[in-house]
Design a protein around this motif. Sequence first.
Motif, PDB file in Angstrom:
ATOM      1  N   GLN A 159       0.822  -1.217   0.000  1.00 22.52           N
ATOM      2  CA  GLN A 159       0.000   0.000   0.000  1.00 22.52           C
ATOM      3  C   GLN A 159       0.859   1.270   0.000  1.00 22.52           C
ATOM      4  O   GLN A 159       0.505   2.264  -0.606  1.00 22.52           O
ATOM      5  N   LEU A 166      -0.678  -3.227  -6.098  1.00 18.98           N
ATOM      6  CA  LEU A 166      -1.952  -3.150  -5.359  1.00 18.98           C
ATOM      7  C   LEU A 166      -3.082  -3.907  -6.077  1.00 18.98           C
ATOM      8  O   LEU A 166      -3.901  -4.562  -5.442  1.00 18.98           O
ATOM      9  N   ARG A 349      -8.202  -2.493  -0.150  1.00 19.49           N
ATOM     10  CA  ARG A 349      -6.960  -1.937   0.417  1.00 19.49           C
ATOM     11  C   ARG A 349      -6.513  -0.770  -0.457  1.00 19.49           C
ATOM     12  O   ARG A 349      -6.220  -0.935  -1.631  1.00 19.49           O
ATOM     13  N   ARG A 351      -4.329   2.716  -1.542  1.00 20.49           N
ATOM     14  CA  ARG A 351      -2.939   3.167  -1.582  1.00 20.49           C
ATOM     15  C   ARG A 351      -2.699   4.110  -0.397  1.00 20.49           C
ATOM     16  O   ARG A 351      -3.548   4.948  -0.071  1.00 20.49           O
TER      17      ARG A 351
END
Length: 578
Positions: A159, A166, A349, A351
Amino acid sequence: MRQNLSGYKGLAGMAGYLDFRDARCKDCYKCLRGCPAKAIEVVGRHAKIIEKRCVLCGKCTRLCPQNAKAVHSELEKAERLLAAPAGVIASVAPSFVTSFGVRDFALMRLALGKIGFADAEETAVGARAVTEEYRRLLVSGGYRNFITSSCPAVNTMIQLYYPAALEFLAPVDSPMTAHAKLLRVRYPDAKIIFIGPCIAKKKEAEEGGIIDCVLTFEELNEMLAKKGVVPSDIARIKADGDTEENPARFYPISRGIIKSFKEYPSGYEYVAVDGIERCNEVLKNIGSLSGMFLELNSCEYACVNGPCALSAPGGAVKANEDIRIYAKKNEGGGAVKLPGGNPTLLCARKRLRPNEYVPTEREIREILARTGKRVESDELNCGACGYNTCREKAWAVANGYAVTEMCVPYMRERAESMSYEIIQNSPNGIMLLDGDFHITEINAKAMELFGIDEKSVRGRDAGDFFNPSDFVIAYDKGENVYKKKLYVHKTARHVELTIVILSAHKVLFGVMKDITAEENYNVRLNSVKLETFAITDEVIKKQMRVAQEIASLLGETTAETKVALLKLKKTIGKDGAD
Ligand code: SF4
Ligand code: SF4
Ligand code: SF4
């Protein structure tokens, strides 16, 4: 230059989840050298974790030779939860097997019951559900590569530092979170405490909000010790109906996730990578990979060797074997049943950006110049400062994470040139002799005092230039010499010699003070004194002579006067009496 942007939220009572104890830190940069995220700054000669950069892999805690690690403790919180009436359920990572030396979860459950837990389950139940979710996503296709998401340190690494990876990161909860979701269905009001070997889980739990507290195995060990409970000492009891097969118990070892699949969805190469550097290597090259199922674990040997696992005899290899035996123990039994409720285990999830200052080339060059790096060939990239390259270190200086003085070659050079300058410019003669009485260092003043006019005397025998007997005697006796006066015939100089023996280095350090002017003055003073004494003596003698003459003259006169007066008296007396 550093921007003041807030990083991750730490836990109460400590700045973050992990740090170093100032008193123990010896400013050696070993942690920084090994940190894969360069998430350590040195403040006031003490290492500090930069929370917004740290992925909580725990590598620095292993590297620190001073054992300065300070993990945020949730012991008090756990004790408060256990004392409250709500009841606490423990979710225990399968690596308990190696940390506590028990191969039966029933024993662990019993031990936890003794310290107040209402119930306990293996996190492997959640891991089983996670494998199911992985399988479902893999079968549905759509992934060029598939990165498992059980290690929070790897997830955070992606991340923060590998945005290109990602899209391949499985959008699936970790076994800890998945298990907590499953427990929540059955125990809506209970508190949940996860227990495992990982520091990163503390942050994951805090951010997820579904788990009430995370204890490391080290913390649990402390709790058990307080109550005098030793899981491995609990008498063997019947395995509490533990007959179900759960291949997700392999999770804590490398390749454990891959082993938890009963059958492998096609189209992928199944590869396990352990150790944060190797993970980084893969992530760096992710763009060039395709058709890879990647099980990434930041710890070498995976979670079984987590930073807060308890060390067991045999180390990580033996621990690996223990997990294999444990995971296989019910092989052929019925598959572990997943509790109902079917909560979603999917998650997104995002960045993360540490939002750091990006220095300009000019600023980098200016910072490099402070340590004498003016052209590219000056950049040694030796890594002694903890950074991989001089430019990386300059970037850290620009962000306030490092200071100029951390450049070891520059500081050594500066110290050497400073001591050279100090020695050379000293008003006293200075020389260093080694244990064989060879000259290792000598300054201009010492050369002048001993009348040495040869250019290269370093490494030569001191006896070639002056009589070193005072040095030899001092070294043999092991006694320093203080302010011994010498006369150097060759130069007609008076010298006050002090010799200090640096035994640890087998070196004699000599300081020669030029006292010629002082000594010559004393000689002149003495001769003036002698002259004055002689003159004074002469004057006294003369005075004595004069005094004696006066006295003798006075004596004669007095006698004559006396005789005259007596005569007069007699005459007067004679006349008066008649
Ligand atoms: S490894 Fe890091 S924390 Fe440990 S003594 Fe060295 S600088 Fe300090
Ligand atoms: S835990 Fe890992 S990322 Fe964080 S400072 Fe230590 S080594 Fe670096
Ligand atoms: S030369 Fe200095 S700044 Fe460059 S890597 Fe070595 S210690 Fe770091």
